[in-house]
Enzyme design. Structure first.
Site, PDB file in Angstrom:
ATOM      1  N   ASP A 143      72.325  46.308 -18.151  1.00  0.00           N
ATOM      2  CA  ASP A 143      73.145  46.713 -19.906  1.00  0.00           C
ATOM      3  C   ASP A 143      71.939  46.201 -20.717  1.00  0.00           C
ATOM      4  O   ASP A 143      70.931  45.244 -20.511  1.00  0.00           O
ATOM      5  CB  ASP A 143      74.489  45.647 -19.666  1.00  0.00           C
ATOM      6  N   GLY A 177      76.135  51.332 -24.368  1.00  0.00           N
ATOM      7  CA  GLY A 177      77.193  51.973 -24.861  1.00  0.00           C
ATOM      8  C   GLY A 177      76.308  52.602 -26.076  1.00  0.00           C
ATOM      9  O   GLY A 177      77.102  53.506 -26.405  1.00  0.00           O
TER      10      GLY A 177
END
Length: 257
Positions: A9, A44
């Site tokens: 991430d 994201g």
């Protein structure tokens, strides 16, 4: 278990609150490369909001838009845009409640409000440039993710009206809008299939609510020390804080570096 690939991430995991990559994390990336272990960013964010990171680390594979768009060594291998009819319905409901939207395509993102304070504040928190204003961008391009700007107490009106999308909060003023059934794990599955690597042979590092699925999906899910408490149970173990060599220490604990 011999692990063959590492998913990382970005925000809160690879970069700290100042959006800088700690030197120890850069060293860990270099050591993984020396062992020819594929490194994939799983975020994201849209591609244009982390292209500088890809360039800095010389990486070419990523799962972005929370799993809706996947690139392996520079080649697109998976894309799942949000249906146009869903976007039209979402925008109407959001406009009725004075909630702005940002529509994200693979090449650019555009806002349907100009200079809205919630958009400006949340984009500043990521230290990235605010989107341009283009009222009906969702009609012009495939949209893989939206950003809906409202407070958490106002969010309840949305999930009950949609079956094709789901809402994952990432900021006090904003929530990600992604295809229902979509997650980082879904995009990771497409990439692992492409590389013929089993999920049990994969490692993933994360810290946020949108990392829960990917941490539980892989063979070795590792939560950052700074991860939200709700996230940590989805991981096999918790490493140190991002600013305390969390990435490097976690990789050392499983013997990858």
């Amino acid at each position: 278990m011999t692990y063959k690939i590492v998913f990382i991430d970005i925000d809160g995991t690879l970069v700290n609150k100042d959006k800088k990559i700690p030197e120890d994390a850069k060293i860990a990336i270099k050591q993984l490369k020396e062992k020819n272990i594929p490194i994939v960013l799983a975020t994201g964010r849209a591609p244009y909001f982390f292209s500088h990171i890809l360039e800095e680390l010389d990486l070419h594979s990523y799962v972005c838009f929370n799993g809706s768009y996947v690139v392996c060594e520079g080649t697109e291998i998976y894309a799942k845009p949000i249906p146009t009819e869903t976007l039209e319905k979402l925008e109407k409901l959001a406009l009725d409640h004075f909630h702005p939207l940002v529509f994200q395509g693979s090449k650019e993102c555009c806002a349907n409000h100009e200079n809205h304070e919630h958009i400006i504040e949340s984009f500043q928190s990521l230290k990235i440039q605010k989107p341009i204003y283009r009222k009906e961008y969702w009609k012009e391009a495939d949209i893989f993710q939206c950003l809906l700007f409202c407070e958490e107490k106002e969010e309840f009106i949305y999930p009950q009206n949609f079956s094709a999308i789901r809402f994952v909060r990432w900021h006090p003023l904003s929530t990600d809008v992604i295809p229902n059934g979509g997650s980082k794990a879904k995009g990771m599955a497409a990439l692992l299939k492409h590389l013929q690597i089993d999920a049990s042979e994969a490692v993933a590092f994360g810290d946020g609510l949108n990392d829960k699925e990917m941490l539980s999906y892989v063979g070795m899910g590792i939560a950052m020390g700074n991860a939200e408490d709700e996230v940590k149970p989805y991981a096999k173990f918790t490493t140190k804080h991002v600013d305390d060599a969390g990435l490097k220490w976690g990789l050392e604990q499983i013997g990858l570096i």
